[in-house]
Write a protein that holds these residues in place. Structure first.
Motif, PDB file in Angstrom:
ATOM      1  N   THR A 270     -11.647  93.256  40.223  1.00 32.16           N
ATOM      2  CA  THR A 270     -10.212  93.545  40.324  1.00 32.16           C
ATOM      3  C   THR A 270      -9.601  92.539  41.278  1.00 32.16           C
ATOM      4  N   PHE A 271      -8.290  92.571  41.412  1.00 34.47           N
ATOM      5  CA  PHE A 271      -7.613  91.748  42.412  1.00 34.47           C
ATOM      6  C   PHE A 271      -7.856  92.365  43.782  1.00 34.47           C
TER       7      PHE A 271
ATOM      8  N   HIS B 234      -7.309  94.518  32.724  1.00 37.24           N
ATOM      9  CA  HIS B 234      -6.805  93.703  31.608  1.00 37.24           C
ATOM     10  C   HIS B 234      -6.024  94.520  30.587  1.00 37.24           C
TER      11      HIS B 234
ATOM     12  N   GLN C 144      -2.150  96.569  35.472  1.00 37.72           N
ATOM     13  CA  GLN C 144      -2.284  95.762  34.264  1.00 37.72           C
ATOM     14  C   GLN C 144      -2.190  96.595  32.985  1.00 37.72           C
TER      15      GLN C 144
ATOM     16  N   LYS D  19       3.223  90.526  34.665  1.00 37.47           N
ATOM     17  CA  LYS D  19       2.753  91.779  34.074  1.00 37.47           C
ATOM     18  C   LYS D  19       3.426  92.028  32.725  1.00 37.47           C
TER      19      LYS D  19
ATOM     20  N   GLN E  37      -4.553  90.836  29.525  1.00 40.97           N
ATOM     21  CA  GLN E  37      -5.332  89.612  29.362  1.00 40.97           C
ATOM     22  C   GLN E  37      -6.203  89.743  28.116  1.00 40.97           C
TER      23      GLN E  37
ATOM     24  N   ALA F 197      -9.570  88.320  27.609  1.00 39.76           N
ATOM     25  CA  ALA F 197     -10.612  87.608  28.347  1.00 39.76           C
ATOM     26  C   ALA F 197     -11.916  87.622  27.566  1.00 39.76           C
TER      27      ALA F 197
ATOM     28  N   ALA G  79      -7.014  81.033  32.243  1.00 40.47           N
ATOM     29  CA  ALA G  79      -7.046  81.597  33.600  1.00 40.47           C
ATOM     30  C   ALA G  79      -8.362  82.345  33.799  1.00 40.47           C
TER      31      ALA G  79
ATOM     32  N   HIS H 120      -9.935  85.738  35.703  1.00 39.24           N
ATOM     33  CA  HIS H 120      -9.664  87.021  36.363  1.00 39.24           C
ATOM     34  C   HIS H 120     -10.982  87.835  36.411  1.00 39.24           C
ATOM     35  N   TYR H 121     -11.792  87.656  37.441  1.00 34.76           N
ATOM     36  CA  TYR H 121     -11.530  86.987  38.710  1.00 34.76           C
ATOM     37  C   TYR H 121     -12.737  86.135  39.049  1.00 34.76           C
TER      38      TYR H 121
ATOM     39  N   SER I 284      -9.654  83.951  30.502  1.00 33.65           N
ATOM     40  CA  SER I 284      -8.488  84.580  29.888  1.00 33.65           C
ATOM     41  C   SER I 284      -7.702  83.547  29.084  1.00 33.65           C
TER      42      SER I 284
END
Length: 499
Positions: free
Chosen positions: A218-219, A267, A293, A319, A415, A417, A439, A441-442, A471
Motif C-alpha cells: 500500500t502507500f 488498485h 483507490q 483517483k 490501476q 497492474a 507506473a 505501485h509500489y 501499472s
C-alpha cells in the motif's frame, strides 16, 4: 478555455430574433465547408448513445435546444465537450472517433457534413499510438478535467459568488451526495485521504498502546495515519489471488493489543469484506476500510466503504474520483463517529465554536467540493470505461508472459497492474522504445521503508508483488483507442528484455 485537439474548433453561430421568430444561417461565411448533408437528431431515449464510429469527413455539430455530450478521439488526444449553447457549434475533423451521450429531454441536434453519407466506418475507437516526441502518460487528471471544463468552471464560479470558501454549502451538498452514492448515512469531507484514515481511527477510540493490522502492499500513508493516532501498525501479507489482505494472516496476527484492522482495496479491487467483518466481530475489532483507490467498487450490491464501522477516501487528482488538489472523506453509518470526525477536522470545536476536544485544521474546501460534485455523477461511467479497457487488455495479453490482475466484477481498476519478470527493464523499454509511460505501485513495500523497517518481518507474497507489478495506462482519456498499441508494445518489450 478547454484545450481542443488539433482540427477540433468552436464556430460562432449568429442567431437573429424578432417578432417573426428566430433565424440561424449556415454557409461558407461561418462554416469551413459547404454543407452537402444535413441531419437532425431528436427524441433520443434516456441513456442512449449515438455515433460510436469514425467519421469519414469533417462534421459540424450545433445544438438548437437542450444539451448532450460529444466525446472525441482524434490525433492522439481524447476529449469530451458539452454541447449546450446554440450560439456556437463545433467542427470535428475527418478520421475522428466520436460518441454522443447524456442527451437531455427534448434535445434538438443538427449535424452538417460536406459529403454524402458513407456507410461502413469502423464502429470502434481508432488505435492511436502516442504523438511523435510526446510519451503516452500513465495518468493525466488534466485530461479528465478538460472534458468537464465548462461545468467545473461554473461550479468554481458558484463558490466565488457565494463568498464562502470553507465548510459551506458545496461541502455539505457533496457530503450528502457522496453518502447517498455509497449507501451510507454520513460522509464528512476532510483535507486528505491520510487525514480521513487517522480521523476515522481516532473517532473509533484507537490511540496510544493500540495495534492496527494492515497490509504493507500500500502507500505509506496507510501506516502513517495509524501512527498519527499513537497506535502501532502491524503488517500482514496479502492474498496472492486478490492482492488484498490475507484473511488467515489477519486473524493470526491478532493480539490482546489489537484494536482495529485496515483492509486496503488495492488498485480498486475489493478486499474480502464479509470474511474480514466476521473476524473483526469475533474479536471485537473496529474496521476502517482504506478506499483511497476504490471509489465505486462493489461486492454484490454493496459498495466498498459501506462494510466497516468507518471508511476513508482520498480525492487526490489521479483517483477515479479526484479533485484538483488534496481532499478526502470519512464515511460511516454511526452518527457519533461522524460527529467526532467533524470536530477533529475543525480544531476540536463544537457547533458553538468552542474547543471541546482534540482536533486540527483538516477540512475539505468549497472549491474542491464543488469540483467533486461535477465529477461524482460521471464516476460510474468512468469506471465502466475502465472495465471495458481492462477487458481489452485481458484479451490482448492473455497469452503474454505475465500475470494479469485478478478478475472481479465489482472492481473499478484504479490501476491495471500486471506482474512480470524483469519489470524495471521492461518499463524502460516501454518508454524508450515505444513512448509509453507506466507506473509502479509500489516499488518497496511499506515494511521495508527505513521508518518502518523490521529485520524479523518477512512478507513473501507482498515482496514478490512489489518486485514484479507494473501499472499500465487505464484512465479512459489516455488508454481508449490505444490498448492494442500499449499491449503490443508491452509484449515486444518483454521479448526484447528476454533476448
Amino acid at each position: 478555455m478547454t484545450s481542443l485537439p488539433e482540427g477540433v474548433q468552436w464556430i460562432p453561430v449568429s442567431l437573429h430574433a424578432d417578432a417573426r421568430g428566430e433565424l440561424a444561417a449556415f454557409d461558407r461565411s461561418n462554416l469551413p465547408f459547404e454543407p452537402v448533408r444535413i441531419f437532425v437528431i431528436t427524441d433520443v431515449p434516456n441513456g442512449a448513445t449515438r455515433g460510436g464510429h469514425v467519421i469519414s469527413c469533417d462534421e459540424f455539430f450545433w445544438i438548437r435546444l437542450g444539451r448532450c455530450r460529444l466525446s472525441i478521439c482524434t490525433g492522439g488526444f481524447r476529449t469530451s465537450l458539452l454541447l449546450d449553447d446554440p450560439k456556437r457549434g463545433v467542427v470535428v475533423p475527418a478520421g475522428s472517433f466520436l460518441e454522443l451521450t447524456d442527451f437531455a429531454p427534448d434535445t434538438i441536434l443538427t449535424v452538417m457534413a460536406p459529403q454524402p453519407y458513407a456507410p461502413g466506418s469502423p464502429r470502434r475507437p481508432p488505435r492511436l499510438p502516442p504523438r511523435r516526441n510526446q510519451p503516452l502518460p500513465a495518468a493525466d487528471p488534466s485530461r479528465r478535467f478538460a472534458g468537464q471544463r465548462t461545468d467545473i468552471d461554473l461550479a468554481i464560479a458558484r463558490v466565488f459568488e457565494s463568498g464562502t470558501f470553507i465548510l459551506g454549502p458545496e461541502c455539505a451538498a457533496f457530503e450528502d451526495e457522496f453518502a447517498d452514492y455509497l449507501g451510507v448515512r454520513h460522509a464528512v469531507g476532510v483535507g486528505s485521504g491520510t487525514q480521513a484514515l487517522s480521523f476515522a481511527l481516532a473517532a473509533l477510540g484507537v490511540g496510544a498502546g493500540d495495534e492496527v493490522i494492515t497490509v504493507s502492499l500500500t502507500f505509506a500513508a496507510t501506516a502513517l495515519a495509524i501512527e498519527a493516532t499513537g497506535a502501532k501498525p502491524i503488517f500482514v501479507d496479502v492474498d496472492r489471488g486478490s492482492r488484498c489482505i490475507d484473511v488467515a494472516a489477519l486473524e493470526a496476527a491478532i493480539t490482546p493489543s489489537t484494536a482495529a484492522v485496515i483492509p486496503v482495496h488495492l488498485h480498486g479491487f475489493p478486499a474480502a469484506m464479509p470474511e474480514i467483518m466476521k473476524i473483526a466481530t469475533r474479536h471485537g475489532l473496529a474496521v476502517v476500510e482504506d478506499c483511497a483507490q476504490s471509489h465505486g467498487a462493489a461486492l454484490g450490491p454493496r459498495r466498498t466503504g459501506s462494510f466497516g464501522q468507518a471508511a476513508a477516501f482520498s480525492f487526490y487528482p489521479t483517483k477515479n474520483l479526484g479533485a484538483a488538489g488534496d481532499g478526502g472523506a470519512v464515511v460511516t453509518n454511526d452518527p457519533s463517529v461522524a460527529e467526532r470526525v467533524r470536530r477533529l477536522r475543525n480544531y476540536g470545536m463544537d457547533a458553538d465554536r468552542i474547543c471541546v476536544g482534540p482536533g486540527i485544521n483538516g477540512r475539505l474546501d468549497e472549491v474542491q467540493a464543488a469540483i467533486l460534485r461535477v465529477l461524482l455523477p460521471r464516476l460510474d461511467e468512468d469506471n465502466a470505461t475502465r472495465r471495458v479497457l481492462a477487458g481489452q487488455y485481458r484479451s490482448k495479453l492473455k497469452d503474454a508472459m505475465l500475470e494479469l490482475p485478478p478478475h472481479c466484477d465489482g472492481a473499478v481498476y484504479h490501476q491495471f497492474a500486471v506482474a512480470l519478470d524483469q519489470r524495471d527493464a521492461v518499463r524502460r523499454c516501454l518508454i524508450e522504445t515505444h513512448g509509453v509511460e507506466s507506473a509502479i505501485h509500489y516499488a518497496r513495500p511499506v515494511h521495508q521503508h527505513p521508518h518502518f523497517f523490521r529485520t524479523d518481518l518477512s512478507l513473501p507474497v507482498t515482496e514478490q508483488f512489489a518486485a514484479r507489478l507494473l501499472s499500465l495506462p487505464i484512465q479512459g482519456e489516455i488508454a481508449a483507442g490505444r490498448v492494442d498499441y500499449i499491449a503490443n508494445a508491452l509484449v515486444e518489450s518483454i521479448a526484447a528484455c528476454r533476448s
